[in-house]
Design a protein around this motif. Sequence first.
Motif, short mmCIF file in Angstrom:
data_model
loop_
_atom_site.label_atom_id
_atom_site.label_comp_id
_atom_site.label_asym_id
_atom_site.label_seq_id
_atom_site.Cartn_x
_atom_site.Cartn_y
_atom_site.Cartn_z
N UNK A 77 0.93 -1.38 -0.16
CA UNK A 77 -0.02 -0.09 -0.17
C UNK A 77 0.64 1.49 -0.17
N UNK A 78 1.93 1.20 0.73
CA UNK A 78 2.89 2.46 0.94
C UNK A 78 3.55 2.72 -0.48
N UNK A 79 3.93 1.59 -1.02
CA UNK A 79 4.41 1.78 -2.52
C UNK A 79 3.55 2.19 -3.45
N UNK A 80 2.40 1.95 -3.41
CA UNK A 80 1.39 2.50 -4.15
C UNK A 80 1.20 3.83 -4.07
N UNK A 81 1.44 4.38 -2.74
CA UNK A 81 1.22 5.73 -2.51
C UNK A 81 2.57 6.51 -3.08
N UNK A 82 3.40 5.82 -3.59
CA UNK A 82 4.60 6.42 -3.89
C UNK A 82 5.76 6.72 -2.90
N UNK A 83 5.49 6.03 -1.68
CA UNK A 83 6.52 5.91 -0.70
C UNK A 83 7.58 4.85 -0.64
N UNK A 84 8.39 5.07 -1.70
CA UNK A 84 9.11 3.74 -2.32
C UNK A 84 10.38 3.70 -1.46
N UNK B 90 10.26 3.14 1.68
CA UNK B 90 10.13 2.16 2.87
C UNK B 90 10.39 0.86 2.26
N UNK B 91 11.35 -0.02 2.99
CA UNK B 91 11.88 -0.98 2.21
C UNK B 91 11.19 -2.40 3.14
N UNK B 92 10.82 -2.19 4.47
CA UNK B 92 10.22 -3.44 5.09
C UNK B 92 9.15 -2.84 6.24
N UNK B 93 8.35 -3.69 6.47
CA UNK B 93 7.17 -3.23 7.45
C UNK B 93 6.66 -4.47 8.25
N UNK B 94 6.82 -4.24 9.54
CA UNK B 94 6.32 -5.27 10.35
C UNK B 94 5.28 -4.60 11.37
N UNK B 95 4.03 -5.22 11.47
CA UNK B 95 2.90 -4.67 12.13
C UNK B 95 2.75 -5.38 13.46
N UNK B 96 2.71 -4.67 14.59
CA UNK B 96 2.25 -5.57 15.98
C UNK B 96 1.19 -4.82 16.81
N UNK B 97 1.33 -5.28 18.06
CA UNK B 97 0.26 -4.47 18.92
C UNK B 97 1.47 -3.57 19.73
N UNK B 98 0.62 -2.62 20.15
CA UNK B 98 1.03 -1.72 21.22
C UNK B 98 0.10 -1.48 22.52
N UNK B 99 0.59 -1.94 23.62
CA UNK B 99 -0.53 -2.02 24.81
C UNK B 99 0.04 -1.09 26.08
N UNK B 100 -0.85 -0.23 26.31
CA UNK B 100 -0.69 0.73 27.43
C UNK B 100 -1.36 0.07 28.33
N UNK B 101 -0.57 -0.15 29.61
CA UNK B 101 -1.41 -0.50 30.96
C UNK B 101 -1.20 0.55 31.87
N UNK C 12 2.09 7.50 7.84
CA UNK C 12 1.01 7.57 9.14
C UNK C 12 -0.27 8.25 8.74
N UNK C 13 -0.12 9.30 8.20
CA UNK C 13 -1.31 10.10 7.89
C UNK C 13 -2.10 9.54 6.33
N UNK C 14 -1.27 9.25 5.46
CA UNK C 14 -2.24 8.57 4.46
C UNK C 14 -2.64 7.12 4.65
N UNK C 15 -1.96 6.41 5.50
CA UNK C 15 -2.22 5.13 5.57
C UNK C 15 -2.45 4.30 6.73
N UNK C 16 -1.53 4.51 7.63
CA UNK C 16 -1.58 3.90 8.86
C UNK C 16 -2.37 4.34 10.02
#
Lengths: 81, 81
Positions: A26-33, A35-46, B64-68
């Motif tokens: 998706x980021x590459x389609x937006x022209x943000x080429x 960015x080479x790698x993306x990993x998505x996880x969770x952030x939990x604030x307690x 972040x603004x465009x996608x995340x």
Amino acid sequence: MIYQVQIKVMPLKDLLDPQGKAVLGGLHNLGLSGIQDVRVGKNINLQVEAADEAAAVAMATEASKQLLANAVMEYFEVVVL
Amino acid sequence: MIYQVQIKVMPLKDLLDPQGKAVLGGLHNLGLSGIQDVRVGKNINLQVEAADEAAAVAMATEASKQLLANAVMEYFEVVVL
């Protein structure tokens, strides 16, 4: 005392992260080429009530092991803010 | 140069976080009654190729603004690791 504790839960580095791959596309389609790698996880604030910082970290670690992270696929990091 | 950039996306503080409430209930059922509040968001790690740190942060902010992040419900923080 009340502590703000942050838990990061991320997919293990050895495993594929399909959600990250989809975001990368998706980021590459937006022209943000750049960015080479993306990993998505969770952030939990307690917000933890505990006697001291070590007890707060212990409680957050227990919460991560029992509920928040799946050790087969994810690792977690606990930080007191 | 390649930069590791971390983006935290969290629900806005003024909004209810139903996922956090559900996790809080689960943790109380597990006996972790010292935990008083939970908010659940996303943690996204990017590998960004950019000329300098400022350019890497700018690219992550744009992503972040465009996608995340959905600005109506979420705020984000960008940190270079």
